[in-house]
Design a protein around this motif. Structure first.
Motif, mmCIF file in Angstrom:
data_model
loop_
_atom_site.group_PDB
_atom_site.id
_atom_site.type_symbol
_atom_site.label_atom_id
_atom_site.label_comp_id
_atom_site.label_asym_id
_atom_site.label_seq_id
_atom_site.Cartn_x
_atom_site.Cartn_y
_atom_site.Cartn_z
ATOM 1 N N ALA A 107 6.152 -2.345 -6.268
ATOM 2 C CA ALA A 107 6.915 -1.675 -7.321
ATOM 3 C C ALA A 107 6.803 -2.397 -8.659
ATOM 4 O O ALA A 107 6.973 -1.789 -9.713
ATOM 5 C CB ALA A 107 8.381 -1.556 -6.906
ATOM 6 N N THR A 108 6.492 -3.694 -8.616
ATOM 7 C CA THR A 108 6.310 -4.442 -9.866
ATOM 8 C C THR A 108 4.908 -4.276 -10.416
ATOM 9 O O THR A 108 4.629 -4.661 -11.572
ATOM 10 C CB THR A 108 6.585 -5.941 -9.654
ATOM 11 O OG1 THR A 108 5.549 -6.509 -8.836
ATOM 12 C CG2 THR A 108 7.937 -6.146 -9.014
ATOM 13 N N LYS A 109 3.992 -3.731 -9.585
ATOM 14 C CA LYS A 109 2.587 -3.609 -9.986
ATOM 15 C C LYS A 109 2.202 -2.190 -10.332
ATOM 16 O O LYS A 109 1.234 -1.965 -11.072
ATOM 17 C CB LYS A 109 1.689 -4.104 -8.845
ATOM 18 C CG LYS A 109 1.877 -5.577 -8.481
ATOM 19 C CD LYS A 109 1.331 -6.480 -9.565
ATOM 20 C CE LYS A 109 1.367 -7.939 -9.139
ATOM 21 N NZ LYS A 109 0.767 -8.819 -10.166
ATOM 22 N N SER A 111 0.820 -1.215 0.000
ATOM 23 C CA SER A 111 0.000 0.000 0.000
ATOM 24 C C SER A 111 0.850 1.260 0.000
ATOM 25 O O SER A 111 0.482 2.257 -0.617
ATOM 26 C CB SER A 111 -0.938 -0.012 1.210
ATOM 27 O OG SER A 111 -1.840 -1.099 1.148
ATOM 28 N N LYS A 112 1.984 1.210 0.715
ATOM 29 C CA LYS A 112 2.875 2.383 0.715
ATOM 30 C C LYS A 112 3.325 2.696 -0.707
ATOM 31 O O LYS A 112 3.372 3.852 -1.120
ATOM 32 C CB LYS A 112 4.102 2.140 1.601
ATOM 33 C CG LYS A 112 3.831 1.800 3.041
ATOM 34 C CD LYS A 112 2.866 2.726 3.737
ATOM 35 C CE LYS A 112 2.646 2.290 5.175
ATOM 36 N NZ LYS A 112 1.454 2.907 5.782
ATOM 37 N N ARG A 113 3.681 1.638 -1.445
ATOM 38 C CA ARG A 113 4.106 1.854 -2.828
ATOM 39 C C ARG A 113 2.939 2.371 -3.674
ATOM 40 O O ARG A 113 3.113 3.275 -4.502
ATOM 41 C CB ARG A 113 4.637 0.537 -3.417
ATOM 42 C CG ARG A 113 5.001 0.633 -4.899
ATOM 43 C CD ARG A 113 6.003 1.742 -5.188
ATOM 44 N NE ARG A 113 6.278 1.838 -6.619
ATOM 45 C CZ ARG A 113 6.950 2.829 -7.178
ATOM 46 N NH1 ARG A 113 7.405 3.830 -6.424
ATOM 47 N NH2 ARG A 113 7.168 2.839 -8.479
ATOM 48 N N GLY A 114 1.747 1.822 -3.452
ATOM 49 C CA GLY A 114 0.583 2.297 -4.185
ATOM 50 C C GLY A 114 0.302 3.763 -3.915
ATOM 51 O O GLY A 114 0.040 4.541 -4.844
ATOM 52 N N MET A 115 0.361 4.165 -2.657
ATOM 53 C CA MET A 115 0.131 5.568 -2.310
ATOM 54 C C MET A 115 1.217 6.465 -2.891
ATOM 55 O O MET A 115 0.960 7.599 -3.299
ATOM 56 C CB MET A 115 0.084 5.738 -0.788
ATOM 57 C CG MET A 115 -1.150 5.157 -0.121
ATOM 58 S SD MET A 115 -2.685 5.946 -0.652
ATOM 59 C CE MET A 115 -3.286 4.693 -1.795
ATOM 60 N N GLU A 116 2.431 5.954 -2.937
ATOM 61 C CA GLU A 116 3.553 6.715 -3.479
ATOM 62 C C GLU A 116 3.314 7.058 -4.953
ATOM 63 O O GLU A 116 3.689 8.139 -5.415
ATOM 64 C CB GLU A 116 4.831 5.899 -3.326
ATOM 65 C CG GLU A 116 6.112 6.662 -3.543
ATOM 66 C CD GLU A 116 7.325 5.820 -3.195
ATOM 67 O OE1 GLU A 116 8.049 6.165 -2.250
ATOM 68 O OE2 GLU A 116 7.528 4.786 -3.857
ATOM 69 N N VAL A 117 2.681 6.133 -5.668
ATOM 70 C CA VAL A 117 2.390 6.353 -7.086
ATOM 71 C C VAL A 117 1.124 7.181 -7.262
ATOM 72 O O VAL A 117 1.095 8.144 -8.041
ATOM 73 C CB VAL A 117 2.259 5.007 -7.820
ATOM 74 C CG1 VAL A 117 1.798 5.220 -9.257
ATOM 75 C CG2 VAL A 117 3.574 4.259 -7.792
ATOM 76 N N GLY A 145 6.689 -6.241 0.680
ATOM 77 C CA GLY A 145 5.439 -5.764 0.105
ATOM 78 C C GLY A 145 5.649 -4.545 -0.767
ATOM 79 O O GLY A 145 5.037 -4.412 -1.835
ATOM 80 N N TYR A 146 6.528 -3.663 -0.327
ATOM 81 C CA TYR A 146 6.842 -2.469 -1.115
ATOM 82 C C TYR A 146 7.465 -2.870 -2.458
ATOM 83 O O TYR A 146 7.096 -2.342 -3.513
ATOM 84 C CB TYR A 146 7.779 -1.562 -0.336
ATOM 85 C CG TYR A 146 8.164 -0.295 -1.072
ATOM 86 C CD1 TYR A 146 7.405 0.856 -0.931
ATOM 87 C CD2 TYR A 146 9.281 -0.260 -1.896
ATOM 88 C CE1 TYR A 146 7.747 2.027 -1.600
ATOM 89 C CE2 TYR A 146 9.624 0.889 -2.578
ATOM 90 C CZ TYR A 146 8.862 2.032 -2.422
ATOM 91 O OH TYR A 146 9.200 3.182 -3.098
#
Length: 305
Positions: free
Chosen positions: A302-304, A238-244, A297-298
């Motif tokens: 990043a791959t998604k 989720s952190k990566r999703g929010m980052e994007v 998870g992060y």
């Protein structure tokens, strides 16, 4: 100031816990408190609402036409609410009697557009001794290092957050596409995304008042190490999703990581040396295990994204 507290549920399985949450709202010391009950597409739940709470002047009931998820249910609750402020609490939480009064203090005296408070644990099956306080956010509880005291933060937990209702509606409420499990992927962060839009539109954050307290029931399954590791993984995702999705929304996570590695790990290492115990040793180890799970998870995110 009238405060509408939105409480949503979709099943009768935990109705006893839900009832305790509802009663804690109705017992608030702040006189002008309205309880908004939202059934997420269940007529059976809505009928219980009517049986147990119908006819009260301080209760509004609503039933979604279909199951739409928590965030959209909260939006629907805010639409039918009549308060100046709309607050949110989960169906497995219990509000302190002064919770709403402490939130109102932020609006009356801090000119806040949004306000939230502290989540404290109610360990239903006992406290898991292996879980360090730095990772209490995994069980929906305010973690060590969240804030030094009262003041503006990016966002608080969704079970203890509120907004001026006109501001909430102007922002369009929660983005229902953000939160919730979709297939095997569990993207979290509805509050983060909404509060990022609050910052962008109004240049304001959420005023955090640690005296506005809500207890979160931590059921036994949430103390299972496997469940917690899975939760940590999806937190990282989720952190990566929010980052994007919301590039300006993840600064607090990096600050916390720096505090964890630069302050809390050395402190715990010193405590372990000066006063060794099995519990301290296990928690010290789990700091790295949970950090690694979040990191995995992060990387998967990043791959998604």
């Amino acid at each position: 100031m009238r405060v509408s507290v939105v409480l949503c549920t979709h099943t009768l399985e935990r109705y006893d816990a839900f009832t305790e949450a509802a009663e804690s709202v109705l017992a608030q010391s702040h006189d002008d408190t309205e309880l908004v009950l939202v059934s997420d597409g269940s007529t059976a739940v809505f009928e219980r609402f009517e049986d147990d709470f119908g006819g009260r002047d301080d209760v509004v009931t609503h039933c979604n036409d279909e199951n739409v998820g928590l965030l959209e249910s909260r939006n629907n609750g805010a639409e039918v609410a009549t308060g100046d402020v709309v607050a949110f609490i989960d169906d497995d939480a219990v509000a302190d009697p002064d919770w709403v009064a402490e939130l109102v203090e932020a609006y009356d005296h801090r000119d806040a557009l949004a306000a939230g408070g502290k989540m404290v644990p109610e360990w239903v099956a006992g406290r898991p001794t292996f879980l360090p306080e730095e990772f209490y956010f995994l069980v929906g509880v305010t973690q060590r290092g969240f804030a030094d005291g009262p003041g503006e933060v990016r966002n608080t937990f969704g079970s203890n957050i509120s907004f001026r209702r006109d501001v909430f509606l102007e922002l369009g409420g929660f983005d229902s596409e953000i939160g919730g499990r979709k297939g095997d992927e569990n993207l979290q962060g509805g509050e983060t995304e909404l509060c990022a839009r609050l910052r962008e539109s109004y240049d304001a954050g959420v005023y955090y008042n640690p005296d506005a307290r809500v207890a979160h029931k931590v059921f036994e399954y949430r103390t299972d190490p496997r469940w917690l590791l899975d939760r940590a993984f999806w937190q990282g995702y989720s952190k990566r999703g929010m980052e994007v999705l919301v590039p300006a929304s993840t600064g607090e996570e990096y600050d916390f990581l720096g505090q964890l590695l630069g302050e809390f790990v050395p402190q715990r290492a010193r405590d372990l040396v000066t006063g060794p115990s099995v519990e301290k040793a296990v928690q010290f180890l789990m700091l790295f295990v949970f950090t690694a799970a979040v990191g995995c998870g992060y990387c998967y995110g990043a791959t998604k994204w």
